[in-house]
Design a protein around this motif. Sequence first.
Motif, mmCIF file in Angstrom:
data_model
loop_
_atom_site.group_PDB
_atom_site.id
_atom_site.type_symbol
_atom_site.label_atom_id
_atom_site.label_comp_id
_atom_site.label_asym_id
_atom_site.label_seq_id
_atom_site.Cartn_x
_atom_site.Cartn_y
_atom_site.Cartn_z
ATOM 1 N N ALA A 1 0.849 -1.192 0.000
ATOM 2 C CA ALA A 1 0.000 0.000 0.000
ATOM 3 C C ALA A 1 0.883 1.239 0.000
ATOM 4 O O ALA A 1 2.080 1.166 0.299
ATOM 5 C CB ALA A 1 -0.913 0.002 1.227
ATOM 6 N N ARG A 2 0.283 2.370 -0.337
ATOM 7 C CA ARG A 2 0.948 3.671 -0.249
ATOM 8 C C ARG A 2 0.381 4.418 0.948
ATOM 9 O O ARG A 2 -0.833 4.433 1.156
ATOM 10 C CB ARG A 2 0.667 4.520 -1.497
ATOM 11 C CG ARG A 2 1.385 4.109 -2.733
ATOM 12 C CD ARG A 2 1.124 5.088 -3.883
ATOM 13 N NE ARG A 2 -0.167 5.771 -3.894
ATOM 14 C CZ ARG A 2 -1.298 5.269 -4.386
ATOM 15 N NH1 ARG A 2 -1.319 4.053 -4.898
ATOM 16 N NH2 ARG A 2 -2.406 5.977 -4.362
ATOM 17 N N LEU A 3 1.270 5.044 1.705
ATOM 18 C CA LEU A 3 0.843 5.908 2.796
ATOM 19 C C LEU A 3 1.011 7.348 2.336
ATOM 20 O O LEU A 3 2.060 7.701 1.795
ATOM 21 C CB LEU A 3 1.679 5.661 4.050
ATOM 22 C CG LEU A 3 1.545 4.278 4.682
ATOM 23 C CD1 LEU A 3 2.468 4.163 5.878
ATOM 24 C CD2 LEU A 3 0.131 4.008 5.103
ATOM 25 N N GLU A 4 -0.006 8.159 2.553
ATOM 26 C CA GLU A 4 0.049 9.559 2.158
ATOM 27 C C GLU A 4 -0.308 10.425 3.350
ATOM 28 O O GLU A 4 -1.139 10.068 4.172
ATOM 29 C CB GLU A 4 -0.905 9.820 0.997
ATOM 30 C CG GLU A 4 -0.527 9.045 -0.251
ATOM 31 C CD GLU A 4 -1.489 9.231 -1.402
ATOM 32 O OE1 GLU A 4 -2.501 9.942 -1.237
ATOM 33 O OE2 GLU A 4 -1.233 8.664 -2.474
ATOM 34 N N GLY A 5 0.326 11.568 3.430
ATOM 35 C CA GLY A 5 0.084 12.479 4.542
ATOM 36 C C GLY A 5 1.213 12.412 5.547
ATOM 37 O O GLY A 5 2.378 12.280 5.189
ATOM 38 N N ALA A 6 0.874 12.479 6.831
ATOM 39 C CA ALA A 6 1.856 12.512 7.915
ATOM 40 C C ALA A 6 2.372 11.103 8.230
ATOM 41 O O ALA A 6 2.127 10.552 9.306
ATOM 42 C CB ALA A 6 1.248 13.157 9.149
ATOM 43 N N VAL A 7 3.106 10.531 7.286
ATOM 44 C CA VAL A 7 3.626 9.169 7.424
ATOM 45 C C VAL A 7 4.503 9.031 8.662
ATOM 46 O O VAL A 7 4.548 7.973 9.296
ATOM 47 C CB VAL A 7 4.414 8.766 6.156
ATOM 48 C CG1 VAL A 7 5.003 7.381 6.286
ATOM 49 C CG2 VAL A 7 3.510 8.852 4.939
ATOM 50 N N GLU A 8 5.178 10.112 9.050
ATOM 51 C CA GLU A 8 6.055 10.064 10.233
ATOM 52 C C GLU A 8 5.272 9.813 11.523
ATOM 53 O O GLU A 8 5.851 9.484 12.550
ATOM 54 C CB GLU A 8 6.877 11.347 10.349
ATOM 55 C CG GLU A 8 6.081 12.587 10.674
ATOM 56 C CD GLU A 8 5.389 13.249 9.482
ATOM 57 O OE1 GLU A 8 4.708 14.262 9.701
ATOM 58 O OE2 GLU A 8 5.500 12.761 8.352
ATOM 59 N N ARG A 9 3.951 9.948 11.479
ATOM 60 C CA ARG A 9 3.102 9.683 12.652
ATOM 61 C C ARG A 9 2.707 8.215 12.779
ATOM 62 O O ARG A 9 2.054 7.819 13.739
ATOM 63 C CB ARG A 9 1.834 10.538 12.587
ATOM 64 C CG ARG A 9 2.063 12.018 12.730
ATOM 65 C CD ARG A 9 2.456 12.341 14.130
ATOM 66 N NE ARG A 9 2.450 13.780 14.325
ATOM 67 C CZ ARG A 9 2.998 14.356 15.347
ATOM 68 N NH1 ARG A 9 3.595 13.631 16.269
ATOM 69 N NH2 ARG A 9 2.967 15.651 15.485
ATOM 70 N N ASN B 1 -1.947 5.575 14.415
ATOM 71 C CA ASN B 1 -1.249 6.848 14.579
ATOM 72 C C ASN B 1 -0.624 6.911 15.963
ATOM 73 O O ASN B 1 -1.204 6.425 16.939
ATOM 74 C CB ASN B 1 -2.236 7.996 14.395
ATOM 75 C CG ASN B 1 -1.570 9.305 14.108
ATOM 76 O OD1 ASN B 1 -0.727 9.771 14.871
ATOM 77 N ND2 ASN B 1 -1.958 9.930 13.006
ATOM 78 N N GLU B 2 0.575 7.513 16.064
ATOM 79 C CA GLU B 2 1.224 7.646 17.367
ATOM 80 C C GLU B 2 0.459 8.577 18.294
ATOM 81 O O GLU B 2 0.601 8.506 19.509
ATOM 82 C CB GLU B 2 2.662 8.129 17.199
ATOM 83 C CG GLU B 2 2.786 9.557 16.698
ATOM 84 C CD GLU B 2 4.229 9.986 16.493
ATOM 85 O OE1 GLU B 2 5.145 9.165 16.692
ATOM 86 O OE2 GLU B 2 4.426 11.152 16.142
ATOM 87 N N LEU B 3 -0.362 9.446 17.736
ATOM 88 C CA LEU B 3 -1.227 10.314 18.534
ATOM 89 C C LEU B 3 -2.540 9.583 18.753
ATOM 90 O O LEU B 3 -3.319 9.401 17.818
ATOM 91 C CB LEU B 3 -1.455 11.650 17.815
ATOM 92 C CG LEU B 3 -0.194 12.436 17.493
ATOM 93 C CD1 LEU B 3 -0.536 13.647 16.634
ATOM 94 C CD2 LEU B 3 0.515 12.863 18.764
ATOM 95 N N ARG B 4 -2.774 9.142 19.949
ATOM 96 C CA ARG B 4 -3.901 8.242 20.239
ATOM 97 C C ARG B 4 -5.281 8.832 19.964
ATOM 98 O O ARG B 4 -6.229 8.118 19.785
ATOM 99 C CB ARG B 4 -3.827 7.748 21.684
ATOM 100 C CG ARG B 4 -2.590 6.914 21.947
ATOM 101 C CD ARG B 4 -2.581 5.691 21.090
ATOM 102 N NE ARG B 4 -1.318 4.963 21.275
ATOM 103 C CZ ARG B 4 -0.748 4.254 20.364
ATOM 104 N NH1 ARG B 4 -1.271 4.150 19.171
ATOM 105 N NH2 ARG B 4 0.376 3.633 20.595
ATOM 106 N N GLY B 5 -5.408 10.141 19.898
ATOM 107 C CA GLY B 5 -6.719 10.723 19.639
ATOM 108 C C GLY B 5 -7.052 10.855 18.169
ATOM 109 O O GLY B 5 -8.135 11.273 17.811
ATOM 110 N N VAL B 6 -6.130 10.468 17.298
ATOM 111 C CA VAL B 6 -6.315 10.654 15.861
ATOM 112 C C VAL B 6 -6.835 9.364 15.239
ATOM 113 O O VAL B 6 -6.359 8.273 15.543
ATOM 114 C CB VAL B 6 -4.982 11.078 15.198
ATOM 115 C CG1 VAL B 6 -5.141 11.207 13.690
ATOM 116 C CG2 VAL B 6 -4.501 12.387 15.787
#
Length: 146
Positions: free
Chosen positions: A52-60, A123-128
């Motif tokens: 698959a391709r990841l797009e956007g804030a991949v670093e998250r 996501n590393e940000l649990r609320g996202v």
Amino acid sequence: MRMFRFALLLLFVVALLGCGAKKPPRVATGEDIFTIQGATAVRQGPCALLTARLEGAVERLDSVALRVEDMTLSCPTCPFQPRERYVYELDDPRLNLANGRLELSYCGLEGGREYRFQLEGVNELRGVTPGISQVMAPGTADEKTP
């Protein structure tokens, strides 16, 4: 005595106002989300290779979850009902992420059975909200995939 009651009442009101309901801070989700696009699955014997391709804030991206549905009846239009979920950490050797391209290897498929898969990027940000792929039914390695 009256002054004591007034001071006690005043102290109670101040304490009540100071202890209002507090909510956790909201995450600025627009810049912190990623999506999973163009996901495919190819069956190779007892294994499946998912890309698959990841797009956007991949670093998250914190981890990738694979949802697996073992279909007892061949029904590609039935609702997806995964019974298994496997979490792959980013350092897992079965997972490769480079330049926004994700490759994941899953083994344990039984011959003669059909499966469907879905990827979930945690996501590393649990609320996202996590990035979720479309449901994939694997082709075989000798089939041409679009």
